[in-house]
Design a protein around this motif. Structure first.
Motif, PDB file in Angstrom:
ATOM      1  N   THR A  47       0.822  -1.213   0.000  1.00 24.55           N
ATOM      2  CA  THR A  47       0.000   0.000   0.000  1.00 24.55           C
ATOM      3  C   THR A  47       0.851   1.257   0.000  1.00 24.55           C
ATOM      4  OG1 THR A  47      -0.167  -0.091   2.416  1.00 24.55           O
ATOM      5  CG2 THR A  47      -1.946  -1.121   1.143  1.00 24.55           C
ATOM      6  N   THR A  48       2.030   1.165   0.609  1.00 29.48           N
ATOM      7  CA  THR A  48       2.996   2.263   0.596  1.00 29.48           C
ATOM      8  C   THR A  48       4.350   1.651   0.300  1.00 29.48           C
ATOM      9  OG1 THR A  48       1.734   3.416   2.311  1.00 29.48           O
ATOM     10  CG2 THR A  48       3.986   4.169   1.917  1.00 29.48           C
ATOM     11  N   THR A  51      10.619   3.957   0.543  1.00 32.04           N
ATOM     12  CA  THR A  51      11.457   4.958  -0.120  1.00 32.04           C
ATOM     13  C   THR A  51      12.912   4.526   0.068  1.00 32.04           C
ATOM     14  OG1 THR A  51      11.525   6.284   1.893  1.00 32.04           O
ATOM     15  CG2 THR A  51       9.801   6.821   0.284  1.00 32.04           C
ATOM     16  N   TYR A  71       7.107   1.106   4.995  1.00 30.14           N
ATOM     17  CA  TYR A  71       6.267   0.648   3.888  1.00 30.14           C
ATOM     18  C   TYR A  71       5.024  -0.006   4.466  1.00 30.14           C
ATOM     19  CZ  TYR A  71       8.288  -3.974   4.812  1.00 30.14           C
ATOM     20  OH  TYR A  71       8.686  -5.139   5.409  1.00 30.14           O
ATOM     21  N   SER A 115       1.905  -1.451   8.816  1.00 28.55           N
ATOM     22  CA  SER A 115       3.129  -0.693   8.588  1.00 28.55           C
ATOM     23  C   SER A 115       4.361  -1.452   9.095  1.00 28.55           C
ATOM     24  CB  SER A 115       3.021   0.655   9.301  1.00 28.55           C
ATOM     25  OG  SER A 115       4.159   1.440   9.028  1.00 28.55           O
TER      26      SER A 115
END
Length: 147
Positions: A47-48, A51, A71, A115
Motif C-alpha cells: 500500500t505504501t 522509499t 512501507y 506498517s
C-alpha cells in the motif's frame, strides 16, 4: 306448477354448478433451499512502497549511521505472509559497508494496511571510496512479500 318447475330448474342448476365447482384454494408454503458459493482469491499488496534508505556519512565518523524507510502491506484477512530482502550479506556502496533488516519477517493479514520498517546501519570509523570532496552511490534492493 310454475313453482315446481322453477325449483326443479334451480335444483338442476345447483347440481350442475356443484359438479363443475373449483375446489377451494388451500394455504401453504414452499421452502426450497439453495447454496451461495463464493470463490475468493487471496492476495497481498504493497500500500505504501518503501522509499530509499538514505545514509548520511562522513569518513571516519565516530558514531554509527542509521537510516530507515517505512512501507505498508495489506493482505486478505487471516492470510499469513512473509517478507524478505535480497542479499542481506555484505553490502557496500561508495566503499562503505552497511546492513539492512526488516522490522518483521512475517505477518497475518487483517484487511487493513499494516506498517513495517526497513532499518539500516553503517558502522563508524569507515573511510569510504571517493576521489572528490563528496560522493554518493546507490545499490538497488528488492523487498519480496510471499503469501
Amino acid at each position: 306448477l310454475m313453482e315446481n318447475k322453477m325449483n326443479k330448474r334451480l335444483a338442476v342448476a345447483l347440481a350442475v354448478a356443484a359438479a363443475f365447482a373449483i375446489p377451494a384454494a388451500q394455504a401453504g408454503t414452499a421452502a426450497p433451499t439453495f447454496n451461495v458459493t463464493v470463490t475468493l482469491t487471496s492476495k497481498c499488496q504493497v500500500t505504501t512502497a518503501p522509499t530509499d534508505v538514505a545514509f548520511t556519512y562522513t569518513s571516519f565518523q565516530a558514531t554509527a549511521a542509521t537510516a530507515s524507510s517505512t512501507y505498508g502491506v495489506k493482505c486478505t484477512n487471516t492470510l499469513p505472509y512473509t517478507m524478505t530482502l535480497d542479499n542481506t550479506a555484505t553490502n557496500t556502496v561508495a566503499g562503505l559497508t552497511y546492513a539492512i533488516a526488516l522490522s518483521a519477517a512475517s505477518g497475518t493479514g487483517n484487511g487493513a494496511a499494516q506498517s513495517y520498517t526497513i532499518n539500516g546501519t553503517m558502522a563508524s570509523g569507515q573511510g569510504g571510496t571517493c576521489a572528490l570532496g563528496s560522493c554518493s552511490g546507490t545499490e538497488g534492493r528488492t523487498l519480496t512479500i510471499t503469501y
